[in-house]
Design a protein around this motif. Structure first.
Motif, PDB file in Angstrom:
ATOM      1  N   GLU A   3       0.840  -1.211   0.000  1.00 43.96           N
ATOM      2  CA  GLU A   3       0.000   0.000   0.000  1.00 43.96           C
ATOM      3  C   GLU A   3       0.871   1.255   0.000  1.00 43.96           C
ATOM      4  OE1 GLU A   3      -3.418   1.983  -0.399  1.00 43.96           O
ATOM      5  OE2 GLU A   3      -3.267  -0.189  -0.328  1.00 43.96           O
ATOM      6  N   GLN A   4       1.899   1.263   0.813  1.00 40.80           N
ATOM      7  CA  GLN A   4       2.819   2.408   0.836  1.00 40.80           C
ATOM      8  C   GLN A   4       3.532   2.561  -0.497  1.00 40.80           C
ATOM      9  OE1 GLN A   4       5.430   1.856   4.160  1.00 40.80           O
ATOM     10  NE2 GLN A   4       3.961   2.669   5.643  1.00 40.80           N
TER      11      GLN A   4
ATOM     12  N   LYS B 180       2.306   1.686  -3.410  1.00 40.87           N
ATOM     13  CA  LYS B 180       1.318   2.261  -4.338  1.00 40.87           C
ATOM     14  C   LYS B 180       1.192   3.766  -4.122  1.00 40.87           C
ATOM     15  CE  LYS B 180      -1.563  -1.865  -4.904  1.00 40.87           C
ATOM     16  NZ  LYS B 180      -2.866  -2.477  -4.595  1.00 40.87           N
ATOM     17  N   LYS B 181       1.116   4.164  -2.843  1.00 44.27           N
ATOM     18  CA  LYS B 181       1.017   5.599  -2.540  1.00 44.27           C
ATOM     19  C   LYS B 181       2.265   6.335  -3.011  1.00 44.27           C
ATOM     20  CE  LYS B 181      -1.989   5.200   1.509  1.00 44.27           C
ATOM     21  NZ  LYS B 181      -2.071   5.352   2.970  1.00 44.27           N
ATOM     22  N   ALA B 182       3.420   5.739  -2.780  1.00 43.73           N
ATOM     23  CA  ALA B 182       4.674   6.373  -3.205  1.00 43.73           C
ATOM     24  C   ALA B 182       4.739   6.493  -4.723  1.00 43.73           C
ATOM     25  CB  ALA B 182       5.867   5.570  -2.681  1.00 43.73           C
ATOM     26  N   ARG B 183       4.299   5.440  -5.421  1.00 42.91           N
ATOM     27  CA  ARG B 183       4.287   5.510  -6.890  1.00 42.91           C
ATOM     28  C   ARG B 183       3.322   6.584  -7.370  1.00 42.91           C
ATOM     29  NH1 ARG B 183       4.490  -0.915  -8.359  1.00 42.91           N
ATOM     30  NH2 ARG B 183       6.746  -1.152  -8.055  1.00 42.91           N
ATOM     31  N   SER B 184       2.168   6.673  -6.717  1.00 45.50           N
ATOM     32  CA  SER B 184       1.193   7.704  -7.078  1.00 45.50           C
ATOM     33  C   SER B 184       1.787   9.095  -6.857  1.00 45.50           C
ATOM     34  CB  SER B 184      -0.077   7.527  -6.242  1.00 45.50           C
ATOM     35  OG  SER B 184      -0.949   8.602  -6.439  1.00 45.50           O
ATOM     36  N   ARG B 185       2.432   9.281  -5.698  1.00 50.88           N
ATOM     37  CA  ARG B 185       3.072  10.577  -5.421  1.00 50.88           C
ATOM     38  C   ARG B 185       4.186  10.860  -6.419  1.00 50.88           C
ATOM     39  NH1 ARG B 185       5.057   9.894   0.061  1.00 50.88           N
ATOM     40  NH2 ARG B 185       3.718   8.111   0.381  1.00 50.88           N
TER      41      ARG B 185
ATOM     42  N   ARG C 193       4.367   9.784  -9.549  1.00 52.95           N
ATOM     43  CA  ARG C 193       3.751  10.194 -10.820  1.00 52.95           C
ATOM     44  C   ARG C 193       3.282  11.641 -10.738  1.00 52.95           C
ATOM     45  NH1 ARG C 193       1.873   4.858 -10.709  1.00 52.95           N
ATOM     46  NH2 ARG C 193      -0.078   5.458  -9.709  1.00 52.95           N
ATOM     47  N   LYS C 194       2.682  12.000  -9.605  1.00 51.91           N
ATOM     48  CA  LYS C 194       2.192  13.367  -9.435  1.00 51.91           C
ATOM     49  C   LYS C 194       3.356  14.353  -9.460  1.00 51.91           C
ATOM     50  CE  LYS C 194      -0.354  16.273  -6.197  1.00 51.91           C
ATOM     51  NZ  LYS C 194      -0.977  16.354  -4.883  1.00 51.91           N
TER      52      LYS C 194
END
Length: 185
Positions: free
Chosen positions: A77-78, A80-85, A87-88
């Motif tokens: 989960e972390q 995924k969040k890190a990858r999302s951040r 990309r952002k």
């Protein structure tokens, strides 16, 4: 405890008296020894002591696996969040880069336009200064020519006029002034 150990050590040194003693024939003693060891192992393995130890160990292993799975889930989960951040942030960085380039281009155009305006103003100022200096030089030349003409005229008048001619000119001028005064009255 020392007495028990001493008794086993001393058994090896007894001479075989009667029917009691150690059998030194390895092939004959192995099945007996193995059966004793297996019996003891089965007793302890099926017994409550070893079973409880194994159950406790099994529970600890299962708990460790459960905790590991939970940690793995949290880590995923972390991630995924890190990858999302990431990309952002990459998107924002690309926007900043594009905006930065366009901002640099705008600043460059503004600087070029400002430089052209400044150069134009300097050119105008230079032309005004040249015109001013030319006009000043022309005025100085006029003034010198006028002064030289006056000196020449005064010199000519002084050489041509004498006292008598001077008095006649003055009286003629006074007469003309008198006539002008009578006309105006």
């Amino acid at each position: 405890m020392k007495n028990v150990t001493d008794s086993f050590v001393s058994l090896g040194h007894w001479p075989s008296v009667g029917s009691f003693g150690f059998n030194t024939d390895i092939l004959a003693t192995n099945p007996i020894n193995l059966s004793v060891v297996l019996g003891v192992l089965i007793f302890f393995l099926k017994g409550s002591v070893c079973g409880d130890l194994l159950d406790n160990r099994k529970q600890r292993i299962l708990n460790t696996i459960r905790n590991s799975e939970e940690l793995r889930g949290g880590a995923i989960e972390q991630l995924k969040k890190a990858r999302s951040r990431l990309r952002k942030v990459e998107t924002e960085a690309e926007q900043f880069r594009v905006n930065g380039y366009s901002e640099i281009e705008r600043e460059e155009l503004t600087l070029i336009n400002s430089t052209y305006k400044t150069l134009e103003q300097l050119e105008n100022y230079k032309n005004e200064m040249i015109q001013f200096e030319q006009q000043r030089a022309i005025n100085q030349v006029r003034q010198r020519v006028f002064q030289q003409a006056l000196r020449g005229a005064l010199g000519t008048l002084n050489s041509c006029l004498n006292n008598e001619l001077n008095l006649r000119t003055i009286s003629a001028n006074i007469g003309m002034l008198g006539t002008i005064k009578e006309i105006t009255d």
